[in-house]
Design a protein around this motif. Structure first.
Motif, PDB file in Angstrom:
ATOM      1  N   ILE B   7     -38.600   8.128  -0.187  1.00 40.51           N
ATOM      2  CA  ILE B   7     -38.190   7.137  -1.191  1.00 40.51           C
ATOM      3  C   ILE B   7     -37.025   7.667  -2.028  1.00 40.51           C
ATOM      4  N   ALA B  11     -33.419   6.138  -2.471  1.00 41.51           N
ATOM      5  CA  ALA B  11     -33.087   5.638  -3.807  1.00 41.51           C
ATOM      6  C   ALA B  11     -31.729   6.149  -4.288  1.00 41.51           C
ATOM      7  N   LEU B  65     -40.345   3.381   4.135  1.00 41.82           N
ATOM      8  CA  LEU B  65     -40.222   3.886   2.758  1.00 41.82           C
ATOM      9  C   LEU B  65     -38.785   4.285   2.450  1.00 41.82           C
ATOM     10  N   THR B  69     -38.240   0.566   0.722  1.00 47.73           N
ATOM     11  CA  THR B  69     -38.659   0.914  -0.640  1.00 47.73           C
ATOM     12  C   THR B  69     -37.577   1.718  -1.361  1.00 47.73           C
ATOM     13  N   GLY B  70     -37.023   2.720  -0.682  1.00 44.54           N
ATOM     14  CA  GLY B  70     -36.025   3.580  -1.313  1.00 44.54           C
ATOM     15  C   GLY B  70     -34.657   2.943  -1.401  1.00 44.54           C
ATOM     16  N   GLY B  73     -34.642  -1.167  -2.127  1.00 42.97           N
ATOM     17  CA  GLY B  73     -35.276  -1.379  -3.423  1.00 42.97           C
ATOM     18  C   GLY B  73     -34.373  -0.958  -4.566  1.00 42.97           C
ATOM     19  N   SER B  74     -33.629   0.144  -4.381  1.00 37.75           N
ATOM     20  CA  SER B  74     -32.763   0.651  -5.446  1.00 37.75           C
ATOM     21  C   SER B  74     -31.350   0.071  -5.392  1.00 37.75           C
TER      22      SER B  74
END
Lengths: 127, 125
Positions: B7, B11, B65, B69-70, B73-74
């Motif tokens: 993640i 990110a 992820l 997610t990483g 998501g960011s």
């Protein structure tokens, strides 16, 4: 104590890591507590992140926060803690199982998010 | 631990991409309208629709992820989107504010469905 000067990309990165990890672990926690029939995790991070953004953006204007700290907190942490791509994905996935919940999630996120941000602005102006 | 590393790596790349895309678009198109946030959110929603439909996203938790997610998501952001909308409202640019605020939400879903189509997955209903 003056903060050491760091480059803008480093400032953004230092905020982005805890931001994304907080989003992930809060999402896991809320799914375990409340179940996965509604995207509680993304809902919670986007609303709380918007409230915090109202606080930080107003504090930056009224209390002169150093530029690199702003980059770390606003662009790095809050930018990564909240997410738009997962919000859009949640909306589409929820639509397939529960259309009224999907509408509530979609409009509720942007409506309560804006209200939360306004609340954050007012909180700082009152102090 | 592996989840946290995946993640975090995603990110950093995602947040930096958002930061530099915003600077590039502001230099190119000016700062009168939040083109940067609009662009990252719509392109990120499109990429999310595409990636989440791929079999690797279903099979490998670590790739999911890292990318979903990483990175995505960011790369995309909700807090800056709401701040942009509030700033347009504060400037009394009602039309631009409404267009940006509702337009992002609607076009985000459209972009996500577009990404799904690209991956060969049928759109819902």
């Amino acid at each position: 104590m003056p903060l050491p000067e760091i480059s803008a990309p480093l400032a953004v990165s230092l905020g982005a890591i805890p931001g994304a990890l907080s989003r992930y672990y809060l999402g896991l926690f809320l799914t375990r507590k409340l179940g996965s029939h509604f995207p509680f995790g993304t809902f919670a991070v986007n609303l709380s992140g918007s409230l915090l953004m109202g606080i930080v953006a107003t504090a930056a204007i009224e209390h002169a926060i150093p530029a690199h700290l702003q980059l770390s907190i606003a662009t790095g942490f809050l930018g990564s803690y909240t997410t738009f791509s997962t919000y859009a994905l949640d909306t589409v996935n929820l639509w397939q199982s529960n259309k009224s919940a999907a509408l509530f999630y979609s409009l509720g996120s942007i409506g309560f998010g804006l209200l939360g941000l306004g609340l954050g602005v007012m909180l700082v102006r009152r102090l | 631990m592996r989840a946290a590393v995946a993640i975090s790596l995603g990110a950093i790349a995602g947040a930096l991409s958002r930061y530099f895309v915003a600077i590039a678009l502001q230099t190119w198109l000016g700062s009168g309208f939040p083109f940067g946030t609009l662009f990252v959110n719509l392109s990120g929603a499109f990429a999310m629709g595409w990636f989440s439909s791929l079999s690797i996203a279903v099979r490998s938790p670590e790739v999911r992820l890292l990318i979903a997610t990483g990175f995505l998501g960011s790369y995309t952001t909700f807090s800056t989107y709401e701040l942009d909308a509030a700033n347009l409202l504060a400037l009394r640019q009602w039309q631009a504010a409404a267009l940006y605020w509702l337009g992002s939400a609607i076009l985000g879903v459209v972009a996500l469905l577009g990404g799904r189509l690209l991956a060969g997955k049928k759109s819902p209903d």
